[in-house]
Design a protein around this motif. Sequence first.
Motif, PDB file in Angstrom:
ATOM      1  N   ASP A  97       0.833  -1.208   0.000  1.00  0.00           N
ATOM      2  CA  ASP A  97       0.000   0.000   0.000  1.00  0.00           C
ATOM      3  C   ASP A  97       0.869   1.260   0.000  1.00  0.00           C
ATOM      4  O   ASP A  97       0.571   2.228  -0.698  1.00  0.00           O
ATOM      5  CB  ASP A  97      -0.939   0.022   1.205  1.00  0.00           C
ATOM      6  N   LEU A  98       1.933   1.241   0.792  1.00  0.00           N
ATOM      7  CA  LEU A  98       2.850   2.376   0.864  1.00  0.00           C
ATOM      8  C   LEU A  98       3.475   2.668  -0.496  1.00  0.00           C
ATOM      9  O   LEU A  98       3.657   3.826  -0.864  1.00  0.00           O
ATOM     10  CB  LEU A  98       3.940   2.080   1.898  1.00  0.00           C
ATOM     11  N   LYS A  99       3.761   1.616  -1.252  1.00  0.00           N
ATOM     12  CA  LYS A  99       4.367   1.764  -2.584  1.00  0.00           C
ATOM     13  C   LYS A  99       3.325   2.125  -3.648  1.00  0.00           C
ATOM     14  O   LYS A  99       3.675   2.470  -4.763  1.00  0.00           O
ATOM     15  CB  LYS A  99       5.067   0.461  -3.009  1.00  0.00           C
ATOM     16  N   GLY A 100       2.041   2.005  -3.304  1.00  0.00           N
ATOM     17  CA  GLY A 100       0.981   2.346  -4.235  1.00  0.00           C
ATOM     18  C   GLY A 100       0.686   1.267  -5.266  1.00  0.00           C
ATOM     19  O   GLY A 100       0.118   1.551  -6.319  1.00  0.00           O
ATOM     20  N   PHE A 101       1.077   0.030  -4.960  1.00  0.00           N
ATOM     21  CA  PHE A 101       0.847  -1.083  -5.886  1.00  0.00           C
ATOM     22  C   PHE A 101      -0.485  -1.758  -5.585  1.00  0.00           C
ATOM     23  O   PHE A 101      -0.895  -1.854  -4.433  1.00  0.00           O
ATOM     24  CB  PHE A 101       1.950  -2.134  -5.775  1.00  0.00           C
ATOM     25  N   LYS A 102      -1.133  -2.234  -6.617  1.00  0.00           N
ATOM     26  CA  LYS A 102      -2.349  -3.033  -6.489  1.00  0.00           C
ATOM     27  C   LYS A 102      -1.959  -4.503  -6.321  1.00  0.00           C
ATOM     28  O   LYS A 102      -0.892  -4.932  -6.767  1.00  0.00           O
ATOM     29  CB  LYS A 102      -3.239  -2.890  -7.732  1.00  0.00           C
TER      30      LYS A 102
END
Length: 80
Positions: free
Chosen positions: A24-29
């Motif tokens: 989530d921190l990296k913004g990945f799904k």
Amino acid sequence: MEYNKTELKKYNYLIGQKIKAIRDLKGFKQDYVAEKLGISSGHYSNLENGHKTCTLYILIRLCQILDTTPNELLEGCLYH
């Protein structure tokens, strides 16, 4: 050595939550990470939810994909 199933479930859950937090921190799904790992979205979801045990291979690949280290990923999970 015999595994304590309750402890294993707890560790799977804690590690899964840590994976989710970093993802989530990296913004990945989830779908993106699953594709990079070469596993189904369902399998990946089960890893994050603690329903599956993360293999060493998956752990190493997750660290590469999420640009993190095994220490960061496991920090706080093993001494809970």
